[in-house]
Design a protein around this motif. Sequence first.
Motif, PDB file in Angstrom:
ATOM      1  N   ASN A  23      -4.685  -4.009  -4.542  1.00 11.63           N
ATOM      2  CA  ASN A  23      -3.911  -4.315  -5.753  1.00 11.63           C
ATOM      3  C   ASN A  23      -4.789  -4.388  -6.995  1.00 11.63           C
ATOM      4  O   ASN A  23      -4.272  -4.363  -8.118  1.00 11.63           O
ATOM      5  CB  ASN A  23      -3.159  -5.631  -5.571  1.00 11.63           C
ATOM      6  CG  ASN A  23      -2.026  -5.504  -4.568  1.00 11.63           C
ATOM      7  OD1 ASN A  23      -1.470  -4.418  -4.386  1.00 11.63           O
ATOM      8  ND2 ASN A  23      -1.701  -6.593  -3.889  1.00 11.63           N
ATOM      9  N   ALA A  24      -6.122  -4.448  -6.824  1.00 10.58           N
ATOM     10  CA  ALA A  24      -7.039  -4.420  -7.969  1.00 10.58           C
ATOM     11  C   ALA A  24      -7.314  -3.003  -8.439  1.00 10.58           C
ATOM     12  O   ALA A  24      -7.879  -2.807  -9.523  1.00 10.58           O
ATOM     13  CB  ALA A  24      -8.350  -5.108  -7.603  1.00 10.58           C
ATOM     14  N   ARG A  81      -2.338   2.957  -5.928  1.00  7.16           N
ATOM     15  CA  ARG A  81      -2.132   1.953  -4.880  1.00  7.16           C
ATOM     16  C   ARG A  81      -1.278   2.462  -3.721  1.00  7.16           C
ATOM     17  O   ARG A  81      -1.607   2.218  -2.551  1.00  7.16           O
ATOM     18  CB  ARG A  81      -1.510   0.696  -5.478  1.00  7.16           C
ATOM     19  CG  ARG A  81      -2.431  -0.037  -6.422  1.00  7.16           C
ATOM     20  CD  ARG A  81      -1.715  -1.175  -7.138  1.00  7.16           C
ATOM     21  NE  ARG A  81      -2.477  -1.606  -8.314  1.00  7.16           N
ATOM     22  CZ  ARG A  81      -1.974  -2.336  -9.297  1.00  7.16           C
ATOM     23  NH1 ARG A  81      -0.701  -2.739  -9.233  1.00  7.16           N
ATOM     24  NH2 ARG A  81      -2.712  -2.676 -10.331  1.00  7.16           N
ATOM     25  N   ASN A 131       1.035  -9.288   5.193  1.00  2.00           N
ATOM     26  CA  ASN A 131       0.058  -9.047   4.122  1.00  2.00           C
ATOM     27  C   ASN A 131       0.211  -7.724   3.385  1.00  2.00           C
ATOM     28  O   ASN A 131      -0.739  -7.254   2.755  1.00  2.00           O
ATOM     29  CB  ASN A 131      -1.364  -9.108   4.712  1.00  2.00           C
ATOM     30  CG  ASN A 131      -1.685 -10.448   5.330  1.00  2.00           C
ATOM     31  OD1 ASN A 131      -1.681 -11.460   4.650  1.00  2.00           O
ATOM     32  ND2 ASN A 131      -1.934 -10.453   6.641  1.00  2.00           N
ATOM     33  N   SER A 132       1.361  -7.106   3.450  1.00  2.00           N
ATOM     34  CA  SER A 132       1.543  -5.828   2.760  1.00  2.00           C
ATOM     35  C   SER A 132       2.976  -5.684   2.290  1.00  2.00           C
ATOM     36  O   SER A 132       3.855  -6.441   2.719  1.00  2.00           O
ATOM     37  CB  SER A 132       1.180  -4.666   3.707  1.00  2.00           C
ATOM     38  OG  SER A 132       2.278  -4.342   4.528  1.00  2.00           O
ATOM     39  N   PRO A 169      -6.925  -5.667   3.265  1.00  2.00           N
ATOM     40  CA  PRO A 169      -7.509  -6.020   1.956  1.00  2.00           C
ATOM     41  C   PRO A 169      -6.509  -5.834   0.821  1.00  2.00           C
ATOM     42  O   PRO A 169      -6.715  -5.043  -0.097  1.00  2.00           O
ATOM     43  CB  PRO A 169      -8.693  -5.045   1.851  1.00  2.00           C
ATOM     44  CG  PRO A 169      -8.227  -3.834   2.567  1.00  2.00           C
ATOM     45  CD  PRO A 169      -7.358  -4.333   3.710  1.00  2.00           C
ATOM     46  N   ASP A 170      -5.421  -6.592   0.883  1.00  2.00           N
ATOM     47  CA  ASP A 170      -4.351  -6.403  -0.096  1.00  2.00           C
ATOM     48  C   ASP A 170      -4.812  -6.695  -1.518  1.00  2.00           C
ATOM     49  O   ASP A 170      -4.428  -5.997  -2.461  1.00  2.00           O
ATOM     50  CB  ASP A 170      -3.130  -7.261   0.263  1.00  2.00           C
ATOM     51  CG  ASP A 170      -3.490  -8.723   0.502  1.00  2.00           C
ATOM     52  OD1 ASP A 170      -4.419  -8.970   1.298  1.00  2.00           O
ATOM     53  OD2 ASP A 170      -2.851  -9.605  -0.094  1.00  2.00           O
ATOM     54  N   LYS A 171      -5.676  -7.697  -1.694  1.00  2.00           N
ATOM     55  CA  LYS A 171      -6.162  -8.009  -3.043  1.00  2.00           C
ATOM     56  C   LYS A 171      -7.019  -6.876  -3.590  1.00  2.00           C
ATOM     57  O   LYS A 171      -6.941  -6.552  -4.780  1.00  2.00           O
ATOM     58  CB  LYS A 171      -6.941  -9.319  -3.028  1.00  2.00           C
ATOM     59  CG  LYS A 171      -6.082 -10.542  -2.741  1.00  2.00           C
ATOM     60  CD  LYS A 171      -6.913 -11.819  -2.770  1.00  2.00           C
ATOM     61  CE  LYS A 171      -6.041 -13.040  -2.471  1.00  2.00           C
ATOM     62  NZ  LYS A 171      -6.846 -14.300  -2.450  1.00  2.00           N
ATOM     63  N   ASP A 172      -7.835  -6.267  -2.730  1.00  2.00           N
ATOM     64  CA  ASP A 172      -8.681  -5.151  -3.172  1.00  2.00           C
ATOM     65  C   ASP A 172      -7.836  -3.946  -3.555  1.00  2.00           C
ATOM     66  O   ASP A 172      -8.123  -3.251  -4.536  1.00  2.00           O
ATOM     67  CB  ASP A 172      -9.663  -4.764  -2.059  1.00  2.00           C
ATOM     68  CG  ASP A 172     -10.607  -5.885  -1.702  1.00  2.00           C
ATOM     69  OD1 ASP A 172     -11.570  -6.106  -2.444  1.00  2.00           O
ATOM     70  OD2 ASP A 172     -10.356  -6.560  -0.698  1.00  2.00           O
ATOM     71  N   TRP A 212      -2.589   2.541   0.158  1.00  2.00           N
ATOM     72  CA  TRP A 212      -1.944   1.814   1.252  1.00  2.00           C
ATOM     73  C   TRP A 212      -1.647   2.754   2.419  1.00  2.00           C
ATOM     74  O   TRP A 212      -1.909   2.431   3.580  1.00  2.00           O
ATOM     75  CB  TRP A 212      -0.636   1.175   0.777  1.00  2.00           C
ATOM     76  CG  TRP A 212      -0.754  -0.184   0.167  1.00  2.00           C
ATOM     77  CD1 TRP A 212      -0.513  -0.535  -1.131  1.00  2.00           C
ATOM     78  CD2 TRP A 212      -1.119  -1.398   0.839  1.00  2.00           C
ATOM     79  NE1 TRP A 212      -0.716  -1.879  -1.319  1.00  2.00           N
ATOM     80  CE2 TRP A 212      -1.080  -2.443  -0.129  1.00  2.00           C
ATOM     81  CE3 TRP A 212      -1.477  -1.705   2.150  1.00  2.00           C
ATOM     82  CZ2 TRP A 212      -1.386  -3.764   0.190  1.00  2.00           C
ATOM     83  CZ3 TRP A 212      -1.779  -3.034   2.472  1.00  2.00           C
ATOM     84  CH2 TRP A 212      -1.733  -4.035   1.500  1.00  2.00           C
ATOM     85  N   LYS A 217      -8.134  -8.185   8.844  1.00  2.00           N
ATOM     86  CA  LYS A 217      -7.311  -8.529   7.682  1.00  2.00           C
ATOM     87  C   LYS A 217      -7.116  -7.336   6.749  1.00  2.00           C
ATOM     88  O   LYS A 217      -8.059  -6.604   6.470  1.00  2.00           O
ATOM     89  CB  LYS A 217      -7.961  -9.680   6.923  1.00  2.00           C
ATOM     90  CG  LYS A 217      -7.126 -10.221   5.778  1.00  2.00           C
ATOM     91  CD  LYS A 217      -7.843 -11.368   5.093  1.00  2.00           C
ATOM     92  CE  LYS A 217      -6.973 -11.988   4.005  1.00  2.00           C
ATOM     93  NZ  LYS A 217      -6.612 -11.045   2.946  1.00  2.00           N
TER      94      LYS A 217
END
Length: 493
Positions: A408-409, A415, A482-483, A403-406, A419, A401
């Motif tokens: 974006n944090a 960012r 997811n991105s 880690p899009d939330k990580d 990516w 998976k």
Amino acid sequence: MKDRYAALDLGSNSFHLVIAQMLDGSIQTVDKNKHMVRLGEGLDDNNRLSGEAIARGIEALTQMGQLVADIPEDHFRAVATNTLRVAENRDAFLAAGEAALGKPIEIISGSEEAALIYLGISKHNHFTDRSIVIDIGGGSTEIILGEGSEPQILRSLTIGCANIAARCFPKGKINKAAIKKACDYAGTIIEPHITTYRSQPAWARVVLSSGTAKAIARVLKKDTIDRADLDALLDKLADIGHADKLPKKLGVDEARAYGFTGGVSILAALYQHLDLDRAIVSQEALREGVLLELMGRDDNDSDERERTARAMQNRFAVDVAQADRVAALADHLNRQLPETAPSRFTPILRYAAWLHETGWAVARNDMQKHGAYILEHADMPGYSRLMQDILAVLVKAQKRKLPDKDINALPEAHRAWVWQNALALRLAVLICRARTPIAAIDYPDIRRFGDTYRLRFPDGYLAAHPLTHADLQQEQALWQENSPWTLEYNEPV
């Protein structure tokens, strides 16, 4: 300005900037700038910085920005310590502070702070034997035991002259009961670490760093501080009775008066629990260590971050040959893409590749999550808090998976390149899955067009590597879902 370096220490009491250059193999100071910001005094019970404290800090950084405007980013480092480590609204301060300074600011861990303090003092004083270094700041106290220039035991304790003053000397009132309370409280924080230090071979010297130690030395009119000196000074402080009177009675700087008794109390507790009789006061501190660390990066063998990464490979039994294969391919891919990390972060993709299998020391299943946890929480000399966070995110991003939330944090400015680094690392891990050497002629090329990454393999490569092709199909779906990006590649022929 290419020959100049600048180090900025954003401490809980004061902000210190030093600008230096190398001349005939030695460091020559070009300029210094200091502001007594008293940031730590601005923390409330909820660990939020007051507007007044923030304003003092931004004003100082605005002025300092003029001095460092022409210094290259890779010759500059600003490090923030305990107050900004704990402040709940630190992100707002950092955003405003970086805008005022015109340069990035890093929050460093307590262990990184301790290592840099020891570097600055040991190198300048040419340590060759065992020494213990103590630095009492506004929000934390660092105790470092080392041999020669190598730190061996590093501790950062959550006691400093500002938070002790707030706890034990409210409104600046000083008396014997308050001093005993301060010394006893400091002792409870120090005591759990005493066995660690006392179990070591004897040290040859004790060195005190920081503005607190220098302020005490000025009051005592001595370059060394004895235990009897501290006891007598505490008695004198109790007789004086209030912080407001210290500038006139003892010559303490007005901006340092509020926390002065707290600093003396911490030092007295350290003398008691470490059984110290005498210590010398050093003029060097954290900022000199930052300067030396910056200058050391011009020599690849001296980069503390690289040494730390290699040491962690050994500690966690990483397959170095595989790590190097992944690093070489990830770098090949990343160099072809448009996003550029700030110079300080440029090597982080290589370090993430070197350490991407660290999690195997815990378990094979979810090894990317285990590795991310290790890198987020480990003591890593040379790495700021943000660097460790990004390193952990990249290792977590290596497979499965995204880690899009990580990602974006993270601060918005980082960012896009994170990516991109994540993509380069994932593809390198995927392609190197067989754990065998890959000829450079078989490296794929990659380009970005708008929101699409287009990956092209040499003719016949994917047909000869069906597992890689199957993995790429899954990877394509993950990026689509997811991105912000899509991934394309040339089909097998």
